[in-house]
Structures are given as C-alpha cells and as structure tokens.
Design a protein around this motif. Structure first.
Motif, PDB file in Angstrom:
ATOM      1  N   GLN A 175      16.326  40.963  80.722  1.00 57.46           N
ATOM      2  CA  GLN A 175      15.628  40.627  79.477  1.00 57.46           C
ATOM      3  C   GLN A 175      16.095  41.534  78.336  1.00 57.46           C
ATOM      4  OE1 GLN A 175      13.750  38.041  78.680  1.00 57.46           O
ATOM      5  NE2 GLN A 175      13.682  38.816  76.602  1.00 57.46           N
ATOM      6  N   ARG A 199      19.429  40.400  77.105  1.00 63.37           N
ATOM      7  CA  ARG A 199      19.271  39.212  76.237  1.00 63.37           C
ATOM      8  C   ARG A 199      18.865  39.641  74.829  1.00 63.37           C
ATOM      9  NH1 ARG A 199      16.098  36.530  80.700  1.00 63.37           N
ATOM     10  NH2 ARG A 199      17.724  35.458  81.852  1.00 63.37           N
ATOM     11  N   TYR A 213      25.242  37.871  76.854  1.00 64.86           N
ATOM     12  CA  TYR A 213      25.162  36.653  77.645  1.00 64.86           C
ATOM     13  C   TYR A 213      24.704  37.033  79.056  1.00 64.86           C
ATOM     14  CZ  TYR A 213      26.664  32.440  80.098  1.00 64.86           C
ATOM     15  OH  TYR A 213      26.702  31.309  80.872  1.00 64.86           O
ATOM     16  N   THR A 214      23.625  36.417  79.532  1.00 55.69           N
ATOM     17  CA  THR A 214      23.063  36.804  80.829  1.00 55.69           C
ATOM     18  C   THR A 214      22.890  35.640  81.797  1.00 55.69           C
ATOM     19  OG1 THR A 214      20.804  36.560  80.008  1.00 55.69           O
ATOM     20  CG2 THR A 214      21.801  38.758  79.827  1.00 55.69           C
ATOM     21  N   ASP A 215      23.364  34.457  81.445  1.00 54.91           N
ATOM     22  CA  ASP A 215      23.141  33.290  82.307  1.00 54.91           C
ATOM     23  C   ASP A 215      23.714  33.462  83.711  1.00 54.91           C
ATOM     24  OD1 ASP A 215      21.779  32.121  80.258  1.00 54.91           O
ATOM     25  OD2 ASP A 215      23.305  30.620  79.799  1.00 54.91           O
TER      26      ASP A 215
END
Length: 92
Positions: free
Chosen positions: A12, A15, A20-22
């Motif tokens: 979190q 983000r 980019y954390t996908d």
C-alpha cells in the motif's frame, strides 16, 4: 502483527509512492531488479515502516533493504516489531 500484515502495508505504501504494484509479491526484489526503488524511495519506505511499526533502520540497514525481497523485508520488520513490543512490555 505478521509478515503478511507488513507486506500488505508495504505494498500500500508503494502504491501511495506511485510505484507499480500489480505484480508485486513476496519474491519481488525491492531494488532495481524488482520494484525498482532507488535509495531515496527505500529511505521513504523505511520511514513509513518506522512510523507504522515503531522499528528503526540505520544507514547500513537502508543499503541492505534494497537487495531484499518483499517477503524478506516483511519478515525482518515483523521480527523487529516483535522485539520492540517485547521490550515495551518488559519496561512496564
């Protein structure tokens, strides 16, 4: 608090820092070969973790963080947070 909690907070935070954390998971490196955090971003992340969990990082720790995976980092933070909690409990 578990390493999974720390991992969720860290993702979190990344983000919020516009990373980019996908595809970010336990095996993702924090440094250039993974989440691509530079030294300033690692320092900012460490500060957020310190504020949230009451742990501290020194300059040597910051260098080490960049070569850790997210899973290793979360486990280290959880371990340090447990030590802080135990020390706080012993002082009471």
């Amino acid at each position: 608090m578990s390493a999974d909690d720390v991992m969720a907070f860290t993702i979190q935070s990344l983000r919020e820092m516009n990373f980019y954390t996908d595809e970010t998971g336990p095996e993702t490196m924090l440094g250039p070969s993974g989440a691509d955090l530079d030294s300033l971003a690692v320092s900012e992340l460490a500060l957020r973790i310190e504020e949230e969990y009451g742990v501290t990082f020194d300059d040597n720790d910051i260098e080490t963080l960049a070569i850790m995976t997210l899973g290793e980092f979360a486990a280290e933070v959880a371990k340090r947070a447990e030590l802080v909690a135990q020390a706080d409990g012993a002082r009471r």
